[in-house]
Design a protein around this motif. Sequence first.
Motif, PDB file in Angstrom:
ATOM      1  N   HIS A  40      -2.069   0.376   6.762  1.00 61.93           N
ATOM      2  CA  HIS A  40      -2.447  -0.680   8.036  1.00 61.93           C
ATOM      3  C   HIS A  40      -1.316  -1.323   7.494  1.00 61.93           C
ATOM      4  N   ARG A  46      -0.465   4.189   0.495  1.00 60.00           N
ATOM      5  CA  ARG A  46      -1.417   5.047   1.290  1.00 60.00           C
ATOM      6  C   ARG A  46      -0.411   5.653   2.851  1.00 60.00           C
ATOM      7  N   SER A  52      -9.986  -8.409  -4.256  1.00 56.52           N
ATOM      8  CA  SER A  52      -9.984 -10.085  -4.005  1.00 56.52           C
ATOM      9  C   SER A  52      -8.161 -10.528  -4.916  1.00 56.52           C
ATOM     10  N   SER A  58       0.277  -1.241   0.097  1.00 54.35           N
ATOM     11  CA  SER A  58      -0.279  -0.365  -0.266  1.00 54.35           C
ATOM     12  C   SER A  58       1.132   1.131  -0.239  1.00 54.35           C
ATOM     13  N   SER A  98      -8.711  -4.423   6.174  1.00 55.75           N
ATOM     14  CA  SER A  98     -10.425  -3.533   6.527  1.00 55.75           C
ATOM     15  C   SER A  98     -11.234  -4.754   6.754  1.00 55.75           C
ATOM     16  N   GLY A  99     -11.586  -5.479   5.961  1.00 56.92           N
ATOM     17  CA  GLY A  99     -13.009  -6.640   6.048  1.00 56.92           C
ATOM     18  C   GLY A  99     -12.226  -8.082   6.367  1.00 56.92           C
TER      19      GLY A  99
HETATM   20  C1  LIG Z   1      -9.376  -0.160  -5.002  1.00 64.73           C
HETATM   21  C2  LIG Z   1      -9.732  -1.195  -3.856  1.00 64.73           C
HETATM   22  C3  LIG Z   1     -10.333  -2.471  -3.824  1.00 64.73           C
HETATM   23  C4  LIG Z   1     -10.034  -3.295  -2.432  1.00 64.73           C
HETATM   24  N1  LIG Z   1     -10.673  -4.480  -2.723  1.00 64.73           N
HETATM   25  C5  LIG Z   1     -10.763  -5.040  -1.364  1.00 64.73           C
HETATM   26  C6  LIG Z   1     -10.967  -6.624  -1.713  1.00 64.73           C
HETATM   27  O1  LIG Z   1     -11.206  -7.154  -2.800  1.00 64.73           O
HETATM   28  N2  LIG Z   1     -11.201  -7.372  -0.152  1.00 64.73           N
HETATM   29  C7  LIG Z   1     -10.744  -6.838   0.999  1.00 64.73           C
HETATM   30  O2  LIG Z   1     -11.412  -7.279   1.819  1.00 64.73           O
HETATM   31  N3  LIG Z   1     -10.727  -5.382   0.949  1.00 64.73           N
HETATM   32  C8  LIG Z   1     -10.574  -4.469  -0.383  1.00 64.73           C
HETATM   33  N4  LIG Z   1     -10.750  -3.463   0.350  1.00 64.73           N
HETATM   34  C9  LIG Z   1     -10.577  -2.752   1.524  1.00 64.73           C
HETATM   35  C10 LIG Z   1      -8.890  -2.811   1.374  1.00 64.73           C
HETATM   36  O3  LIG Z   1      -8.079  -4.211   1.827  1.00 64.73           O
HETATM   37  C11 LIG Z   1      -8.379  -1.554   3.076  1.00 64.73           C
HETATM   38  O4  LIG Z   1      -8.299  -0.819   2.285  1.00 64.73           O
HETATM   39  C12 LIG Z   1      -7.039  -2.311   2.933  1.00 64.73           C
HETATM   40  O5  LIG Z   1      -6.868  -1.509   4.461  1.00 64.73           O
HETATM   41  C13 LIG Z   1      -6.054  -1.060   2.401  1.00 64.73           C
HETATM   42  O6  LIG Z   1      -4.582  -1.307   3.107  1.00 64.73           O
HETATM   43  P1  LIG Z   1      -3.765  -0.139   3.883  1.00 64.73           P
HETATM   44  O7  LIG Z   1      -4.656   0.585   4.842  1.00 64.73           O
HETATM   45  O8  LIG Z   1      -2.811  -1.226   4.490  1.00 64.73           O
HETATM   46  O9  LIG Z   1      -4.316   0.681   2.608  1.00 64.73           O
HETATM   47  C14 LIG Z   1     -10.626  -2.338  -1.117  1.00 64.73           C
HETATM   48  C15 LIG Z   1      -9.607  -1.710  -1.066  1.00 64.73           C
HETATM   49  C16 LIG Z   1      -9.260  -0.248  -2.251  1.00 64.73           C
HETATM   50  C17 LIG Z   1      -8.869   1.073  -2.073  1.00 64.73           C
END
Ligand SMILES: Cc1cc2nc3c(=O)[nH]c(=O)nc-3n(C[C@H](O)[C@H](O)[C@H](O)COP(=O)(O)O)c2cc1C
Length: 184
Positions: free
Chosen positions: A15, A11, A80, A9, A114-115
């Motif tokens: 996380h 960002r 995914s 990430s 986050s899921g």
């Molecule tokens: C473009 C996009 C697609 C995502 N698709 C999924 C997904 O398929 N499954 C999931 O569990 N979370 C999904 N998320 C949520 C991310 O897992 C969540 O925002 C996560 O905290 C991002 O990681 P970070 O905090 O390290 O940036 C998605 C987020 C984004 C921005």
Amino acid sequence: MRILAISGSLRQGSHNTSLLRAAEELLSPLDTLELWEGMREVPPYDQDDEVEPAPPAVAAFRAAVASADAVLIATPEYNSSIPGALKNALDWASRPIATNVFRNKPVAVIGTSSGMFGAVWAQAELRKVLAAMGARVAEVEVAVGRAQDKLDEEGNLLDDGVRAELRDALATLSSETVPALAAA
Ligand SMILES: Cc1cc2nc3c(=O)[nH]c(=O)nc-3n(C[C@H](O)[C@H](O)[C@H](O)COP(=O)(O)O)c2cc1C
């Protein structure tokens, strides 16, 4: 053990980056963890650009992987799968395929989302990609669901269960580096 840590990430409040920082706090005094900060600078992979010298960001990434004893990657899940920027960097690093810097490199994949499921699909795909590149993919399991409940606003890890999983993952990664160092 010198670990190169890669967050999937970009960002600022990621996380996954926080998970890597939490892992760093668990290292023994002899081990080090360096976070790779260059992913944003890696250009989109283009086979026409596969000439020497490589783009500077690519060369720097390859050198960082080559000089590490092990690599620890924390990835979020995007639709995914693996975030595009991370896959792009790995595609660059995978060339030339026979001698790429990940070949025989011990690598552990962890992740948080986050899921509910902690980026398990992205992690599985990432392990598949790394195996295709010839990396020595460690058998570790750290899939942290509901990241916002396990890490606070400052990125501090709040969950001792996750801390124990990280400790196990680092021990497994360390055990993978021993044969790699012996063979060197
Ligand atoms: C473009 C996009 C697609 C995502 N698709 C999924 C997904 O398929 N499954 C999931 O569990 N979370 C999904 N998320 C949520 C991310 O897992 C969540 O925002 C996560 O905290 C991002 O990681 P970070 O905090 O390290 O940036 C998605 C987020 C984004 C921005």
